[in-house]
Design a protein around this motif. Structure first.
Motif, PDB file in Angstrom:
ATOM      1  N   ARG A 196       0.822  -1.207   0.000  1.00  0.00           N
ATOM      2  CA  ARG A 196       0.000   0.000   0.000  1.00  0.00           C
ATOM      3  C   ARG A 196       0.857   1.258   0.000  1.00  0.00           C
ATOM      4  O   ARG A 196       1.882   1.323   0.682  1.00  0.00           O
ATOM      5  N   TRP A 197       0.401   2.267  -0.752  1.00  0.00           N
ATOM      6  CA  TRP A 197       1.134   3.528  -0.829  1.00  0.00           C
ATOM      7  C   TRP A 197       1.222   4.208   0.533  1.00  0.00           C
ATOM      8  O   TRP A 197       2.168   4.924   0.815  1.00  0.00           O
ATOM      9  N   ASP A 198       0.242   3.992   1.388  1.00  0.00           N
ATOM     10  CA  ASP A 198       0.252   4.538   2.748  1.00  0.00           C
ATOM     11  C   ASP A 198      -0.208   3.422   3.674  1.00  0.00           C
ATOM     12  O   ASP A 198      -1.377   3.042   3.681  1.00  0.00           O
ATOM     13  N   GLN A 199       0.711   2.881   4.453  1.00  0.00           N
ATOM     14  CA  GLN A 199       0.373   1.741   5.307  1.00  0.00           C
ATOM     15  C   GLN A 199      -0.159   2.157   6.675  1.00  0.00           C
ATOM     16  O   GLN A 199      -0.352   1.304   7.543  1.00  0.00           O
ATOM     17  N   SER A 200      -0.430   3.431   6.859  1.00  0.00           N
ATOM     18  CA  SER A 200      -0.993   3.893   8.127  1.00  0.00           C
ATOM     19  C   SER A 200      -2.251   3.094   8.461  1.00  0.00           C
ATOM     20  O   SER A 200      -3.116   2.896   7.601  1.00  0.00           O
ATOM     21  N   ASN A 201      -2.330   2.628   9.690  1.00  0.00           N
ATOM     22  CA  ASN A 201      -3.446   1.836  10.221  1.00  0.00           C
ATOM     23  C   ASN A 201      -3.435   0.380   9.758  1.00  0.00           C
ATOM     24  O   ASN A 201      -4.237  -0.414  10.224  1.00  0.00           O
ATOM     25  N   TYR A 202      -2.543   0.029   8.831  1.00  0.00           N
ATOM     26  CA  TYR A 202      -2.488  -1.339   8.315  1.00  0.00           C
ATOM     27  C   TYR A 202      -1.210  -2.067   8.747  1.00  0.00           C
ATOM     28  O   TYR A 202      -0.924  -3.152   8.237  1.00  0.00           O
ATOM     29  N   GLY A 203      -0.442  -1.494   9.668  1.00  0.00           N
ATOM     30  CA  GLY A 203       0.879  -2.035   9.992  1.00  0.00           C
ATOM     31  C   GLY A 203       0.876  -3.473  10.463  1.00  0.00           C
ATOM     32  O   GLY A 203       1.632  -4.310   9.950  1.00  0.00           O
ATOM     33  N   ALA A 204       0.023  -3.806  11.443  1.00  0.00           N
ATOM     34  CA  ALA A 204      -0.009  -5.172  11.981  1.00  0.00           C
ATOM     35  C   ALA A 204      -0.509  -6.148  10.933  1.00  0.00           C
ATOM     36  O   ALA A 204       0.009  -7.261  10.792  1.00  0.00           O
ATOM     37  N   TYR A 205      -1.519  -5.746  10.185  1.00  0.00           N
ATOM     38  CA  TYR A 205      -2.100  -6.577   9.122  1.00  0.00           C
ATOM     39  C   TYR A 205      -1.064  -6.865   8.039  1.00  0.00           C
ATOM     40  O   TYR A 205      -0.842  -8.023   7.651  1.00  0.00           O
ATOM     41  N   ALA A 206      -0.411  -5.812   7.567  1.00  0.00           N
ATOM     42  CA  ALA A 206       0.582  -5.971   6.504  1.00  0.00           C
ATOM     43  C   ALA A 206       1.760  -6.831   6.969  1.00  0.00           C
ATOM     44  O   ALA A 206       2.273  -7.658   6.210  1.00  0.00           O
ATOM     45  N   ALA A 207       2.188  -6.648   8.210  1.00  0.00           N
ATOM     46  CA  ALA A 207       3.323  -7.420   8.729  1.00  0.00           C
ATOM     47  C   ALA A 207       2.991  -8.906   8.809  1.00  0.00           C
ATOM     48  O   ALA A 207       3.800  -9.763   8.429  1.00  0.00           O
ATOM     49  N   ALA A 208       1.797  -9.231   9.291  1.00  0.00           N
ATOM     50  CA  ALA A 208       1.392 -10.637   9.400  1.00  0.00           C
ATOM     51  C   ALA A 208       1.296 -11.282   8.024  1.00  0.00           C
ATOM     52  O   ALA A 208       1.753 -12.413   7.810  1.00  0.00           O
ATOM     53  N   LYS A 209       0.717 -10.556   7.077  1.00  0.00           N
ATOM     54  CA  LYS A 209       0.543 -11.121   5.743  1.00  0.00           C
ATOM     55  C   LYS A 209       1.874 -11.207   4.987  1.00  0.00           C
ATOM     56  O   LYS A 209       2.059 -12.105   4.158  1.00  0.00           O
ATOM     57  N   ALA A 210       2.794 -10.303   5.254  1.00  0.00           N
ATOM     58  CA  ALA A 210       4.118 -10.403   4.648  1.00  0.00           C
ATOM     59  C   ALA A 210       4.824 -11.674   5.125  1.00  0.00           C
ATOM     60  O   ALA A 210       5.553 -12.321   4.359  1.00  0.00           O
ATOM     61  N   ALA A 211       4.585 -12.049   6.376  1.00  0.00           N
ATOM     62  CA  ALA A 211       5.152 -13.296   6.890  1.00  0.00           C
ATOM     63  C   ALA A 211       4.537 -14.502   6.178  1.00  0.00           C
ATOM     64  O   ALA A 211       5.231 -15.475   5.869  1.00  0.00           O
TER      65      ALA A 211
END
Length: 249
Positions: free
Chosen positions: A144-159
């Motif tokens: 996402r161009w702006d990961q604000s508010n999505y940090g935990a979600y993005a980190a888990a899915k990147a794993a």
């Protein structure tokens, strides 16, 4: 694909249900996993109407100690296993500083921890049938161009994406293909948010080049059918964005 057997987690509604319906259209028998019995049975009725076998299995994917038992029960009920779709996810959104440790870790328990446990428990059953296909769900929020508010979600899915690449590399010799999809679909949660925030939803829609939010069965489920079928037999370790061109992968 008649006679093949699939596990789909989080199949009581939304994307999971759409994937299960699409697989059933191709003759795949489906083990319908999720937390709410009434939703699971509703999905099973829809699948049986398509002429396939469908059975519900109550499953909280965060209870990883139970996963091997549930997988064994599925294999016992259906006689084997060919396809695994790790769709279920439950996590927190919000600014990083608003999340306590438990809130941050929640998405990891239902994301990479559960995905790893399911993949490991299913591996011998897939290999016993000469191979199979695993599809793990990630998100365009990773890009996402702006990961604000999505940090935990993005980190888990990147794993989850990293696990997928590793499993693809290690299990290819067993005939098992492992891929990711990153869907943007009109799930109950997204539909509810859109109805509650119409102006924001309209602005969000303008970021999707194809101009609409994907249908859970027609746009997401049908793509999964392609991924687990013979037409994609040489594709493994990939992340396929199903988001109407929104994210730059």
């Amino acid at each position: 694909m008649h006679g093949k057997v699939a596990i789909v987690t989080g199949a009581g509604q939304g994307v999971g249900q759409g994937i299960a319906r699409a697989l059933a259209t191709e003759g795949v028998d489906v083990a319908v996993l999720g937390r709410t019995a009434s939703k699971l049975e509703s999905t099973c009725v829809q699948l049986r109407d398509k002429g396939v076998k469908a059975e519900p299995f109550i499953c909280d994917v965060t209870a990883t100690d139970e996963v091997p038992r549930i997988v064994a029960a599925v294999v016992d009920a259906f006689g084997g296993l060919d396809i695994v779709v790790n769709n279920a996810y439950h996590g927190r959104l919000g600014p990083l500083l608003s999340l306590d440790d438990d809130g941050f870790q929640q998405g990891f328990r239902s994301g990479p921890f559960a995905t790893f446990t399911f993949m490991k428990a299913c591996h011998p059953h897939l290999a016993a049938r000469g191979g199979g296909s695993i599809v793990n769900l990630v998100t365009s929020a990773m890009m996402r161009w702006d990961q604000s508010n999505y940090g935990a979600y993005a980190a888990a899915k990147a794993a989850v994406q990293s696990l997928t690449r590793t499993a693809a590399a290690e299990w290819g010799r067993d005939g098992i293909r492992v891929n990711c999809i990153a869907p943007l679909a009109l799930s109950p949660a997204l539909k509810g948010w859109s109805e509650a925030n119409p102006e924001e939803a309209e602005e969000f829609l303008r970021t999707v080049p194809l101009g609409y939010i994907g249908d859970c069965e027609r746009d997401i489920g049908r793509a999964v059918v392609m991924l687990v079928g013979e037409d994609a037999r040489y594709l493994t370790g990939a992340t396929v964005p199903l988001d109407g061109g929104q994210a730059r992968f």
